[in-house]
Write a protein that holds these residues in place. Structure first.
Motif, PDB file in Angstrom:
ATOM      1  N   ARG A 438     -11.472  -0.688  -1.269  1.00  0.00           N
ATOM      2  CA  ARG A 438     -10.740  -1.171  -2.444  1.00  0.00           C
ATOM      3  C   ARG A 438      -9.647  -0.222  -2.891  1.00  0.00           C
ATOM      4  O   ARG A 438      -8.799  -0.608  -3.708  1.00  0.00           O
ATOM      5  N   VAL A 439      -9.641   1.026  -2.390  1.00  0.00           N
ATOM      6  CA  VAL A 439      -8.696   2.036  -2.858  1.00  0.00           C
ATOM      7  C   VAL A 439      -7.389   1.909  -2.076  1.00  0.00           C
ATOM      8  O   VAL A 439      -7.383   1.798  -0.842  1.00  0.00           O
ATOM      9  N   ILE A 440      -6.280   1.929  -2.820  1.00  0.00           N
ATOM     10  CA  ILE A 440      -4.946   1.898  -2.219  1.00  0.00           C
ATOM     11  C   ILE A 440      -4.475   3.328  -2.033  1.00  0.00           C
ATOM     12  O   ILE A 440      -4.508   4.126  -2.976  1.00  0.00           O
ATOM     13  N   LEU A 441      -4.046   3.683  -0.836  1.00  0.00           N
ATOM     14  CA  LEU A 441      -3.648   5.049  -0.513  1.00  0.00           C
ATOM     15  C   LEU A 441      -2.132   5.160  -0.451  1.00  0.00           C
ATOM     16  O   LEU A 441      -1.476   4.423   0.294  1.00  0.00           O
ATOM     17  N   TRP A 442      -1.598   6.095  -1.236  1.00  0.00           N
ATOM     18  CA  TRP A 442      -0.189   6.478  -1.179  1.00  0.00           C
ATOM     19  C   TRP A 442      -0.169   7.987  -0.940  1.00  0.00           C
ATOM     20  O   TRP A 442      -0.552   8.765  -1.818  1.00  0.00           O
TER      21      TRP A 442
END
Length: 760
Positions: A438-442
């Motif tokens: 569920r975590v969006i990585l930037w």
């Protein structure tokens, strides 16, 4: 002068006494000196005067010795003698043998008396046997009991915590749903820890019994066998011989005196010398470090205890009026008094129930911590997906206890000298985020060295070229996303993003913005100030919107990270630094003066750092280490989890998809308009590759919007897509006899840019 008569007349007792005074002799007589009469034989009274006169002449030296003729022997060999010892003949007589017997008797008698006198001292055979029995018994008992005692204390403490957590979970009202869930999870966790502690204690006791049984058989088996075998072979005489042999063996084992320290202050000893921690030792060490006065003493709250790792721990209260920070500032002095390295001594304020301002927890490691082999990280044993909304395990502390933190609505800063282990330490957080689909990585890699490159396939936005301009654009996109998140929260009537909202609305999922080597971006001449300003905006406002920011750099000084930005980063992790000032730039001003300095971390303690995330004091933690192969394995698992969840990044998104992510009605209308233009354009290119559709009738667009479920009138469409004067001209359309009003593609793109700042 007294002359004894030599004749056979033994009945004479009278003696002739002559007193001669030197220098008072008679005058010299020049006449011929008569020969001195012989002294042997009979001495008559008439010859007494002659004897006296001869003696006088001898004393005066006037008697000339008669010449003596010596007989010369030519063949005399002085070395010619037999091998018999030079024993006088009288020694072989009965009197001689009696003399020898007497000497032997007296020497043996003296030896026996010395032996009797020695039995009353610590050199006696009985005392030796006692010491030998004590040494054998100490060897049989061993040291496993200390480990069992320490594990028993841990099990007792864990059981108390489990009971308290279970009681809290039981009495938490069900109406308080979130607190009830937290209490139940805490109860389950503490119950698991308690069960593990009880199991470890049982295993330690079983191991203690086994080892003691083996050593008991090895120590007491041979003596019992000797006594029993002697009795069977020769009766009580054989049993007595076996007992005597046992006694002799015990006396041999105890032949060396056991020296014990009775006065610790007489000869300065320390924990580094192998001495146990005692209350007098604690008093002396704190007095030597000038923490307490010479006439003051500590109050022992928890007696010094040795744990299973061979380390000493204790809880003490300082005398009234002395704060705990005074002892923590004297960290180096106390370590010297204990005889250990600074990194081996851990001094923290007590956090237990009933803690006071002057209560300290002391922990002294047996060896330099964090220098041994690293245990496998917990993520390797994780079978399901991780939960980034929960607690993230960072690594063990000096006691070996796992330390975990929560990053929800938090931001962090990691700093340390080159080679301190920032990249490996950061993997604990990055891998936990990657394993939660569920975590969006930037991610932005300011080093450009490829440390973050394995994460690129999982990233929605990745800047790996160490380009400040590209990172500036990345921050612009992050700020736009933050605004859209707040717009959606406002529309939903919510104040901040929660796990339930994130699960319900994918556009509100957690976003991790990770910046490695921040110094490259913030010190750039063209974009440095802009990046600092945008990062400050993102860190201060993005927490409630579900955006988590972590920055890593070598020395986050004010020239690298502005203090207005650095103070907003709530999680601080200071790896090894070269100076206390460098440590303070990470942990905050005054941390080193309070006893928390990353300079005390030894170079051998790679990956260890002071973590200040929760509570009032930093904690020395070593991050869990994952090798390159393990990182690759975990990222492959994360890729599969995201593929199943449908959260893998899809590459560059179309302008229509970006509009749909806004969640607004106008954005949905514009997205449908772009899809319609794209569909007509694709049909035109099917017949002619050079064909392009840049205008469509209004009726076609309104029909497409109604087909998509959007009820919009031509007037509302005209207000949304504003056309210029020349764009309002009617055009002919295939299948229509008259010219129609329409909208050019340029007008739609202009509306998207003006309203949402997006470009094709």
């Amino acid at each position: 002068m007294t002359e004894m008569p030599t004749g056979p007349g033994t009945d004479r007792t009278d003696l002739a006494t002559i007193t001669y005074l030197p220098g008072a002799g008679p005058a010299t007589d020049a006449s011929t000196t008569p020969a001195a009469p012989a002294l042997g034989g009979m001495t008559e009274p008439t010859d007494r005067a002659a004897v006296v006169e001869s003696a006088r002449r001898v004393l005066e030296g006037r008697v000339t010795p008669a010449p003596v003729e010596l007989e010369k022997v030519d063949d005399l060999d002085l070395d010619a003698f037999d091998a018999r010892p030079l024993i006088p003949a009288w020694a072989k007589t009965p009197e001689g043998w009696a003399m020898y017997s007497g000497v032997l008797y007296r020497s043996r008698l003296r030896a026996y008396r010395r032996w009797v006198r020695r039995q009353r001292t610590d050199r006696g055979h009985v005392a030796q046997f006692k010491r030998g029995a004590r040494r054998v018994q100490d060897w049989v008992v061993g040291f496993e009991g200390i480990q069992a005692q320490a594990l028993a204390h841990q099990a007792h403490t864990a059981a108390k915590e489990a009971r308290a957590a279970a009681r809290a979970a039981r009495f938490t009202p069900a109406l308080m749903k979130k607190k009830k869930e937290v209490a139940l999870r805490e109860a389950d966790r503490t119950q698991t820890v308690a069960m593990q502690a009880v199991t470890a204690h049982k295993k330690a006791k079983q191991y203690r019994r086994t080892m003691r049984s083996l050593r008991c058989g090895a120590a007491y088996g041979p003596p019992l066998s000797a006594i029993g075998a002697g009795y069977l072979q020769a009766g009580w005489f054989g049993a007595s011989a076996g007992a005597f042999a046992t006694f002799a063996g015990g006396a041999f084992a105890g032949r060396h005196v056991i020296t014990e320290e009775t006065d610790w202050s007489a000869d300065w000893r320390s924990l580094g010398d192998g001495d146990p921690m005692t209350a007098p030792m604690l008093d002396n060490c704190f007095q030597a470090a000038k923490v307490i006065g010479a006439d003051e003493s500590l109050a022992i709250i928890q007696m010094p205890m040795l744990d299973a790792r061979g380390a000493w721990s204790a809880v003490v209260d300082l005398p009234p009026g002395i704060p705990a920070k005074k002892a923590m500032r004297a960290h180096a002095e106390l370590a010297s008094a204990f005889g250990v390295e600074e990194a081996q001594l851990s001094i923290t304020k007590s956090k237990a129930k009933g803690a006071r301002a002057g209560r300290l927890e002391l922990y002294v490691s047996k060896e330099l911590p964090f220098t041994g082999d690293v245990d496998p990280g917990p993520l390797l044993a994780l079978e399901a997906a991780a939960n980034f909304w929960g607690r993230i395990q960072i690594g063990p502390d000096v006691r070996g206890l796992p330390i975990s933190i929560s990053v929800v609505e938090r931001s962090g800063l990691i700093g340390g000298e080159p080679g301190a282990g920032k990249s490996a330490s950061g993997n604990t957080i990055l891998l936990a985020a990657a394993l939660d689909p569920r975590v969006i990585l930037w991610l932005a890699d300011g080093k450009g060295g490829g440390d973050l490159e394995p994460f690129e396939p999982l990233c929605e936005y990745y800047e790996g070229a160490a380009d400040p301009e590209a990172f500036d654009e990345m921050l612009d996109a992050a700020i736009r996303d933050m605004k859209h998140r707040y717009a959606l929260l406002k529309k939903l009537g919510k104040r901040k993003v929660t796990e339930e909202l994130a699960n319900k609305y994918p556009e509100l999922r957690q976003k991790l913005l990770w910046v490695d080597e921040l110094m490259l971006y913030t010190t750039d001449e063209d974009f440095g100030k802009k990046i600092t300003k945008k990062l400050r905006n993102l860190v201060s406002r993005g927490r409630a919107a579900g955006i988590i920011t972590f920055c890593a750099t070598q020395k986050p000084g004010s020239d690298v990270v502005d203090t207005s930005l650095r103070d907003l980063l709530s999680i601080r992790w200071a790896l090894r630094c070269t100076t206390p000032e460098a440590s303070d730039t990470i942990l905050g001003k005054g941390a080193a003066a309070s006893g928390y300095s990353a300079k005390t971390i030894e170079p051998e303690m790679r990956g260890a750092g002071l973590l200040w995330a929760e509570g009032s004091n930093p904690v020395l933690v070593r991050a869990d280490y994952y090798t390159d192969e393990q990182v690759k394995e975990l990222l492959e698992r994360a890729h599969d989890l995201r593929a199943k969840a449908g959260t893998l990044p899809e590459g560059p998104k179309s302008l229509a998809d970006q509009l749909r992510e806004k969640g607004e009605d106008d954005a949905q209308v514009l997205a449908v308009l772009l899809d319609v233009f794209n569909a007509y354009d694709q049909d035109a290119k099917a017949d002619d590759e050079n064909a392009a559709v840049d205008w469509l009738p209004g009726t076609v667009l309104v029909d497409a919007l109604k087909a998509a479920g959007l009820d919009i009138t031509p007037e509302k469409l005209a207000r949304l897509v504003v056309r210029e004067a020349d764009e309002k001209a009617k055009r002919a359309w295939e299948g229509s006899k008259s010219a129609l009003n329409g909208y050019p593609l340029a007008a739609v793109l202009r509306a998207v840019q003006s309203k949402y700042g997006l470009t094709a």
